[in-house]
Design a protein around this motif. Structure first.
Motif, short mmCIF file in Angstrom:
data_model
loop_
_atom_site.label_atom_id
_atom_site.label_comp_id
_atom_site.label_asym_id
_atom_site.label_seq_id
_atom_site.Cartn_x
_atom_site.Cartn_y
_atom_site.Cartn_z
N ILE A 10 -1.16 5.89 1.89
CA ILE A 10 -1.74 7.22 2.01
C ILE A 10 -0.64 8.12 2.53
O ILE A 10 -0.10 7.89 3.63
N LEU A 66 0.68 11.93 3.52
CA LEU A 66 0.26 13.25 3.94
C LEU A 66 1.43 14.22 3.77
O LEU A 66 2.56 13.89 4.13
N CYS A 109 4.91 14.84 0.13
CA CYS A 109 4.54 13.44 0.39
C CYS A 109 5.72 12.49 0.19
O CYS A 109 5.56 11.34 -0.22
N ASP A 132 -2.09 10.87 -2.28
CA ASP A 132 -1.33 11.99 -1.72
C ASP A 132 -2.33 13.05 -1.28
O ASP A 132 -3.14 13.51 -2.09
N ILE A 133 -2.25 13.44 -0.01
CA ILE A 133 -3.16 14.43 0.55
C ILE A 133 -2.37 15.68 0.90
O ILE A 133 -1.44 15.63 1.71
N ASP A 134 -2.75 16.79 0.29
CA ASP A 134 -2.07 18.07 0.48
C ASP A 134 -2.75 18.84 1.61
O ASP A 134 -3.91 19.25 1.50
N HIS A 169 -6.48 20.32 1.76
CA HIS A 169 -7.43 19.52 2.55
C HIS A 169 -7.05 19.57 4.03
O HIS A 169 -6.10 18.91 4.45
N PRO A 216 -7.92 15.41 6.48
CA PRO A 216 -7.55 14.33 5.56
C PRO A 216 -8.58 13.21 5.47
O PRO A 216 -8.69 12.56 4.43
N VAL A 220 -10.90 13.22 2.44
CA VAL A 220 -10.34 12.74 1.18
C VAL A 220 -10.06 11.24 1.25
O VAL A 220 -10.29 10.50 0.30
N ALA A 221 -9.56 10.79 2.39
CA ALA A 221 -9.08 9.41 2.52
C ALA A 221 -10.19 8.38 2.60
O ALA A 221 -10.00 7.23 2.18
#
Length: 148
Positions: free
Chosen positions: A88, A90, A101, A124-126, A130, A133, A136-137
């Motif tokens: 994951i 960030l 990321c 990949d969390i933007d 978001h 996180p 989403v995760a």
């Protein structure tokens, strides 16, 4: 019971908070979180499962607390054909696609080179999209746990 080592790269605590929340939700698996991981910590999971959760710093770099593990894995290059992994990552896409990321992308590529098997595609969390996180995760993580 399956085991999962969660290895964190964090600068301001966001990745650490996310890792702790996900670990608490993993009631069906023996989970351990590592904030300052050593190569020995990581190699204890060579026949098990690992999850890298990392923010990205500066020019797409790995945070200081996780960098020694990355360098040790590169230098010693232990083959990990029995290990399953997930990543994951960030980041913030406003810093540019080549940096977005970056830490997670680097770990993902290295683990594949070492022969570890990805359980599913990297998440990949933007941060620009978001703000929380975990929202989403959690779904990604639930699927990850079900597959291991």
């Amino acid at each position: 019971m399956a085991r999962l080592g969660i290895f964190i790269g964090s600068v301001y605590g966001g990745a650490e908070d996310l890792a702790e929340a996900l670990a608490e939700s993993a009631t069906s698996i023996d989970t351990q979180v590592y904030f300052d991981p050593t190569l020995d910590d990581f190699l204890n999971y060579k026949d098990d499962n690992v999850l890298i959760i990392s923010s990205t710093t500066g020019q797409g770099e790995i945070p200081e607390n996780l960098l020694p593990l990355y360098v040790a894995l590169q230098d010693q290059f232990p083959l990990l054909p029995q290990q399953q992994f997930g990543v994951i990552a960030l980041g913030d896409s406003s810093y540019g696609e080549d940096r977005f990321c970056g830490a997670g992308r680097q770990f993902d590529a290295l683990l594949v080179e070492l022969g570890a098997k990805p359980v599913q595609d990297r998440l990949d969390i933007d941060a620009g999209v978001h703000f929380e996180p975990l929202d989403v995760a959690q779904g990604w993580f639930n699927t990850f746990i079900a597959q291991i």
